[in-house]
Design an enzyme around this catalytic site. Structure first.
Site, PDB file in Angstrom:
ATOM      1  N   CYS A  90       0.708  -1.182   0.045  1.00 46.35           N
ATOM      2  CA  CYS A  90      -0.097  -0.056   0.106  1.00 46.35           C
ATOM      3  C   CYS A  90       0.839   1.282  -0.179  1.00 46.35           C
ATOM      4  CB  CYS A  90      -0.843  -0.064   1.239  1.00 46.35           C
ATOM      5  SG  CYS A  90      -2.025   1.460   1.194  1.00 46.35           S
ATOM      6  N   GLU A 128      -4.487  -8.063  -3.688  1.00 45.06           N
ATOM      7  CA  GLU A 128      -4.608  -8.231  -1.991  1.00 45.06           C
ATOM      8  C   GLU A 128      -4.015  -6.833  -1.462  1.00 45.06           C
ATOM      9  OE1 GLU A 128      -3.506  -9.070   1.960  1.00 45.06           O
ATOM     10  OE2 GLU A 128      -2.278  -8.784   0.076  1.00 45.06           O
ATOM     11  N   ARG A 172      -8.777 -10.830  10.780  1.00 47.05           N
ATOM     12  CA  ARG A 172      -7.525 -10.319   9.743  1.00 47.05           C
ATOM     13  C   ARG A 172      -8.551  -9.885   8.654  1.00 47.05           C
ATOM     14  NH1 ARG A 172      -2.349 -11.108   9.390  1.00 47.05           N
ATOM     15  NH2 ARG A 172      -1.239 -10.457   7.531  1.00 47.05           N
ATOM     16  N   ARG A 174      -9.000  -7.789   5.081  1.00 42.43           N
ATOM     17  CA  ARG A 174      -8.287  -7.522   4.028  1.00 42.43           C
ATOM     18  C   ARG A 174      -9.006  -7.131   2.800  1.00 42.43           C
ATOM     19  NH1 ARG A 174      -4.857  -7.004   7.232  1.00 42.43           N
ATOM     20  NH2 ARG A 174      -2.762  -7.657   7.235  1.00 42.43           N
TER      21      ARG A 174
END
Length: 326
Positions: A90, A128, A172, A174
């Protein structure tokens, strides 16, 4: 027989229905998830990972040394392929106007995905990233990615999924992006499944003393807070955070160093941190996955935290395969 030279390896791609490239490959979590679904129908013909330690782990498990810095590799030198896998980092985009599509991605690592896609036009893209990517710069960064893929001719789907909703007790979240060159294809992300396992399934039966805090300075700080054997706690440098949902907290890249986000449990022998093997299990890898013996513990934790959850990837890959088969 068609063969592709790759560093010191030769990759066979004879009569494979789907040729895959694995970008920002890490330790191969996305690849593993796809290979579990596509099996003999697929072959990974190219991989790229800049981290030298991750390259060593990748080689140990897949017998391939990934190429290094993807920014130095020309798109025409990447082998022909049908599916792109990319857990790209990112990065902040320079998107003052964010209306230039492909050009707005220059200077970011997503640009390298985009230029390879523009040149090769693969059938499927699988991307992802962290959940926060969706809201970065008030959503403009995410908008640039989606607009760029659409500009390149792809039908794009995206959704935030949580590992605990797909068979493994880890919290988690995503963002997953799936894009098809064939705009007539319909795709749905996998539906949630009821969690049937507990955290205890992922713990090792025999653990070295090095992972225990017993008789160490930190023990006195945490012993009154780490009291349940049914919880994975987190040491957050100054305090213990209890996770009350009975799942493992999000594993992070820095959980092995600096005392931040360290996952801690209590067992019959005392209080300890999760081992790297346990972290890998919480990411959906089976016990055939190995770390190089010489790899430092800090790098093992980092690689586990940076990885993806294989079971979530496989669940999405099943839906991709279903969509491709009509």
């Amino acid at each position: 027989m068609t063969q592709i030279m790759k560093l010191n390896n030769v990759i066979d791609v004879t009569d494979k229905k789907y040729r895959i490239i694995d970008l920002f490959a890490g330790i191969g979590g996305i690849r593993t998830g796809f290979e579990k679904v596509f099996k003999s129908e697929c072959s990974v013909v190219f991989s790229s990972e800049i981290d030298k330690n991750a390259q060593k782990t990748y080689y140990l498990n897949y017998k391939e040394v990934p190429y290094g810095d993807i920014t130095t590799i020309k798109e025409e030198d990447v082998p022909e392929h049908d599916i792109v896998l990319a857990g790209f980092p990112c990065q902040a985009f320079s998107i003052a106007g964010y209306r230039k599509g492909f050009d707005d991605t220059r200077g970011t690592l997503f640009f390298d995905v985009a230029r390879i896609v523009r040149y090769h036009k693969p059938k499927v893209l699988f991307l992802e990233n962290v959940k926060g990517f969706v809201g970065h710069d008030k959503g403009n960064t995410f908008k640039v990615v989606i607009n760029t893929l659409e500009e390149l001719g792809y039908k794009v789907y995206s959704e935030v999924l949580n590992t605990k909703d797909y068979g493994i007790p880890q919290n988690r979240e995503r963002i997953y992006i799936v894009a098809f060159l064939d705009n007539s294809i319909d795709f749905e992300f996998p539906k949630k499944v009821k969690l049937k396992t507990t955290i205890h399934k992922y713990f090792e039966k025999e653990v070295d003393d090095v992972f225990y805090y017993n008789n160490k300075p930190l023990y006195e700080k945490i012993k009154d807070d780490v009291v349940s054997k049914d919880t994975v706690y987190q040491w957050r440098r100054q305090y213990v955070r209890e996770n009350k949902n009975n799942v493992c907290p999000t594993l992070t890249a820095n959980m092995g160093t600096g005392g931040h986000n360290v996952p801690i449990i209590k067992d019959n022998n005392g209080i300890r941190k999760l081992t790297p093997t346990e972290c890998i299990r919480f990411q959906g890898f089976d016990d055939t996955f190995k770390f190089p013996k010489e790899l430092a513990m800090s790098h093992r934790y980092k690689q586990a935290g940076n990885s993806v959850t294989v079971t979530v990837i496989s669940a999405i890959a099943k839906e991709i395969k279903k969509a491709l088969n009509g």
